[in-house]
Design a protein around this motif. Structure first.
Motif, mmCIF file in Angstrom:
data_model
loop_
_atom_site.group_PDB
_atom_site.id
_atom_site.type_symbol
_atom_site.label_atom_id
_atom_site.label_comp_id
_atom_site.label_asym_id
_atom_site.label_seq_id
_atom_site.Cartn_x
_atom_site.Cartn_y
_atom_site.Cartn_z
ATOM 1 N N TYR A 1 0.802 -1.221 0.000
ATOM 2 C CA TYR A 1 0.000 0.000 0.000
ATOM 3 C C TYR A 1 0.839 1.277 0.000
ATOM 4 C CZ TYR A 1 -3.827 -3.175 0.967
ATOM 5 O OH TYR A 1 -4.746 -4.194 0.888
ATOM 6 N N GLY A 2 2.149 1.132 0.064
ATOM 7 C CA GLY A 2 3.012 2.304 -0.010
ATOM 8 C C GLY A 2 2.931 3.199 1.204
ATOM 9 N N VAL A 3 2.797 2.579 2.399
ATOM 10 C CA VAL A 3 2.712 3.337 3.643
ATOM 11 C C VAL A 3 3.717 2.772 4.638
ATOM 12 C CG1 VAL A 3 0.275 3.898 3.294
ATOM 13 C CG2 VAL A 3 0.905 1.844 4.579
ATOM 14 N N SER A 4 3.839 3.426 5.776
ATOM 15 C CA SER A 4 4.765 2.963 6.798
ATOM 16 C C SER A 4 4.141 1.835 7.617
ATOM 17 C CB SER A 4 5.145 4.108 7.730
ATOM 18 O OG SER A 4 4.010 4.538 8.466
ATOM 19 N N ARG A 5 4.990 1.111 8.324
ATOM 20 C CA ARG A 5 4.497 0.020 9.165
ATOM 21 C C ARG A 5 3.630 0.522 10.325
ATOM 22 N NH1 ARG A 5 9.371 -4.269 9.948
ATOM 23 N NH2 ARG A 5 7.737 -5.293 11.173
ATOM 24 N N PRO A 6 3.937 1.679 10.931
ATOM 25 C CA PRO A 6 3.015 2.190 11.958
ATOM 26 C C PRO A 6 1.605 2.440 11.429
ATOM 27 C CG PRO A 6 5.143 3.250 12.196
ATOM 28 C CD PRO A 6 5.203 2.450 10.929
ATOM 29 N N ILE A 7 1.505 2.872 10.173
ATOM 30 C CA ILE A 7 0.181 3.063 9.569
ATOM 31 C C ILE A 7 -0.526 1.714 9.434
ATOM 32 C CG2 ILE A 7 -1.035 3.712 7.445
ATOM 33 C CD1 ILE A 7 -0.198 6.078 9.119
ATOM 34 N N ILE A 8 0.222 0.695 9.042
ATOM 35 C CA ILE A 8 -0.355 -0.653 8.930
ATOM 36 C C ILE A 8 -0.839 -1.130 10.289
ATOM 37 C CG2 ILE A 8 0.152 -3.080 8.445
ATOM 38 C CD1 ILE A 8 -0.167 -1.349 5.947
ATOM 39 N N ARG A 9 -0.030 -0.899 11.332
ATOM 40 C CA ARG A 9 -0.437 -1.323 12.667
ATOM 41 C C ARG A 9 -1.720 -0.616 13.104
ATOM 42 N NH1 ARG A 9 5.217 -1.747 13.549
ATOM 43 N NH2 ARG A 9 5.407 0.424 14.218
ATOM 44 N N GLU A 10 -1.815 0.673 12.772
ATOM 45 C CA GLU A 10 -3.027 1.420 13.114
ATOM 46 C C GLU A 10 -4.228 0.881 12.344
ATOM 47 O OE1 GLU A 10 -4.710 6.034 13.162
ATOM 48 O OE2 GLU A 10 -2.601 5.632 12.672
ATOM 49 N N ALA A 11 -4.018 0.549 11.077
ATOM 50 C CA ALA A 11 -5.107 -0.003 10.261
ATOM 51 C C ALA A 11 -5.572 -1.349 10.802
ATOM 52 C CB ALA A 11 -4.643 -0.152 8.805
ATOM 53 N N ILE A 12 -4.620 -2.187 11.203
ATOM 54 C CA ILE A 12 -4.969 -3.484 11.779
ATOM 55 C C ILE A 12 -5.755 -3.276 13.069
ATOM 56 C CG2 ILE A 12 -4.057 -5.588 12.832
ATOM 57 C CD1 ILE A 12 -3.823 -5.526 9.792
ATOM 58 N N GLY A 13 -5.370 -2.253 13.838
ATOM 59 C CA GLY A 13 -6.110 -1.942 15.053
ATOM 60 C C GLY A 13 -7.558 -1.577 14.769
ATOM 61 N N LEU A 14 -7.780 -0.862 13.681
ATOM 62 C CA LEU A 14 -9.148 -0.517 13.293
ATOM 63 C C LEU A 14 -9.945 -1.760 12.913
ATOM 64 C CD1 LEU A 14 -8.411 2.666 11.125
ATOM 65 C CD2 LEU A 14 -9.402 2.605 13.420
ATOM 66 N N LEU A 15 -9.284 -2.687 12.229
ATOM 67 C CA LEU A 15 -9.956 -3.931 11.844
ATOM 68 C C LEU A 15 -10.239 -4.807 13.061
ATOM 69 C CD1 LEU A 15 -7.876 -4.717 8.636
ATOM 70 C CD2 LEU A 15 -10.220 -3.843 8.721
ATOM 71 N N LYS A 16 -9.339 -4.759 14.047
ATOM 72 C CA LYS A 16 -9.580 -5.477 15.307
ATOM 73 C C LYS A 16 -10.786 -4.874 16.013
ATOM 74 C CE LYS A 16 -6.230 -6.387 18.108
ATOM 75 N NZ LYS A 16 -5.028 -6.209 18.968
ATOM 76 N N ARG A 17 -10.850 -3.550 16.019
ATOM 77 C CA ARG A 17 -11.978 -2.864 16.656
ATOM 78 C C ARG A 17 -13.302 -3.293 16.043
ATOM 79 N NH1 ARG A 17 -12.950 3.039 14.726
ATOM 80 N NH2 ARG A 17 -13.733 1.756 13.023
ATOM 81 N N ASP A 18 -13.287 -3.505 14.733
ATOM 82 C CA ASP A 18 -14.508 -3.891 14.018
ATOM 83 C C ASP A 18 -14.775 -5.387 14.076
ATOM 84 O OD1 ASP A 18 -14.912 -1.271 13.389
ATOM 85 O OD2 ASP A 18 -14.163 -1.401 11.345
ATOM 86 N N GLY A 19 -13.893 -6.129 14.746
ATOM 87 C CA GLY A 19 -14.122 -7.557 14.921
ATOM 88 C C GLY A 19 -13.814 -8.417 13.721
ATOM 89 N N LEU A 20 -13.035 -7.890 12.776
ATOM 90 C CA LEU A 20 -12.711 -8.666 11.577
ATOM 91 C C LEU A 20 -11.415 -9.449 11.720
ATOM 92 C CD1 LEU A 20 -13.660 -6.143 8.738
ATOM 93 C CD2 LEU A 20 -14.940 -8.145 9.495
ATOM 94 N N VAL A 21 -10.474 -8.950 12.484
ATOM 95 C CA VAL A 21 -9.199 -9.636 12.663
ATOM 96 C C VAL A 21 -8.835 -9.685 14.141
ATOM 97 C CG1 VAL A 21 -8.394 -8.824 10.406
ATOM 98 C CG2 VAL A 21 -7.692 -7.617 12.477
ATOM 99 N N ALA A 22 -7.933 -10.607 14.462
ATOM 100 C CA ALA A 22 -7.357 -10.697 15.801
ATOM 101 C C ALA A 22 -5.862 -10.912 15.627
ATOM 102 C CB ALA A 22 -7.967 -11.859 16.586
ATOM 103 N N THR A 23 -5.085 -10.409 16.561
ATOM 104 C CA THR A 23 -3.639 -10.582 16.484
ATOM 105 C C THR A 23 -3.192 -11.594 17.528
ATOM 106 O OG1 THR A 23 -3.328 -8.680 17.946
ATOM 107 C CG2 THR A 23 -3.184 -8.278 15.579
ATOM 108 N N ARG A 24 -2.184 -12.354 17.157
ATOM 109 C CA ARG A 24 -1.585 -13.321 18.073
ATOM 110 C C ARG A 24 -0.112 -12.981 18.204
ATOM 111 N NH1 ARG A 24 -4.142 -18.638 15.031
ATOM 112 N NH2 ARG A 24 -6.313 -17.926 15.080
#
Length: 255
Positions: A46-69
């Motif tokens: 996506y041409g972004v930094s890894r912190p942006i990816i982490r924030e995006a994953i956090g949004l998806l976790k908030r919405d209940g679509l993903v979980a991190t292990r």
């Protein structure tokens, strides 16, 4: 024609990336249980930094679509849009934070009462172990944040209803950063004994298998959490307004 997945710069970059990944999940590109690409691979895609990816994953976790292990990455846990979400919540606003805590209070107080009724001796022992881990962290001059969260999760798990854990995790995710900030401030205020006393009251009620006492102890603890988070926000706003930070004006710990 070559399609470019790179996201153009904008005011909500993490939202844009989360939207792209969300679309892939809901369209079937990822199945339930699939592991998402690594942060590095997604950042490159996506041409972004890894912190942006982490924030995006956090949004998806908030919405209940993903979980991190831990140590493994992010995994798809749902492929359909989750209907329930906290739209329009501003966690820099004291009232919004209090509203989230109020909802969290209702969920966790009910779960704590059920835990007092349903917990096994093994589960009680695990709750006690988590309680002692908090004290050990405090004694070592540490914030004990993860130990604290683990204590509450153990209680919610002991209620025997997995939906309580899902809702509690969802609500808690909205205030977790404030929990961390407030706990760091509390270390210099020497008010950790008060918080641990609240934890002990909850544990004792569960140990006595007294659901009403457990509910009240949990409500008292979370009511204090709401007040302490409000103090944190008030202090932060005052510092931003004055442009100064006073080391003696720290809020209490929320959990």
């Amino acid at each position: 024609m070559v399609l470019d997945d790179r996201v153009t710069r904008g005011p909500s970059l993490a939202d844009s990336v989360a939207g792209r990944i969300r679309a892939d999940i809901t369209s079937g590109a990822y199945a339930k249980g699939d592991k998402l690409p690594t942060e590095r691979d997604l950042a490159e895609k996506y041409g972004v930094s890894r912190p942006i990816i982490r924030e995006a994953i956090g949004l998806l976790k908030r919405d209940g679509l993903v979980a991190t292990r831990q140590g493994l990455g992010a995994f798809v846990i749902e492929t359909k849009e989750v209907a329930f979400r906290l739209a329009g919540v501003d966690l820099t606003d004291a009232l919004d934070v209090q509203n989230v805590i109020e909802l969290l209070m209702a969920v966790e107080a009910a779960a704590t009462a059920l835990a007092a009724e349903r917990r096994s001796e093994e589960q009680l022992g695990e709750i006690e172990r988590r309680l002692n881990a908090i004290q050990t962290a405090f004694d070592n001059g540490e914030a004990g944040i993860e130990e604290d969260l683990a204590f509450h999760r153990e209680i919610v798990d002991a209620c025997g209803n997995p939906h309580f854990r899902e809702m509690s995790d969802f609500l808690e995710s909205h205030v977790r950063n404030f929990i961390r900030k407030a706990r760091a401030s509390t270390l210099r205020n020497a008010l950790l004994k008060q918080v641990q006393a609240e934890h002990i009251a909850i544990y004792n009620a569960i140990a006595k298998a007294n659901p009403q006492e457990a509910r009240l102890a949990a409500e008292d603890h979370l009511r204090g959490a709401a007040n302490r988070l409000t103090l944190l926000l008030k202090g932060s706003n005052e510092e931003q307004t004055s442009g100064e930070s006073s080391p003696d004006r720290g809020p209490l710990v929320p959990r």
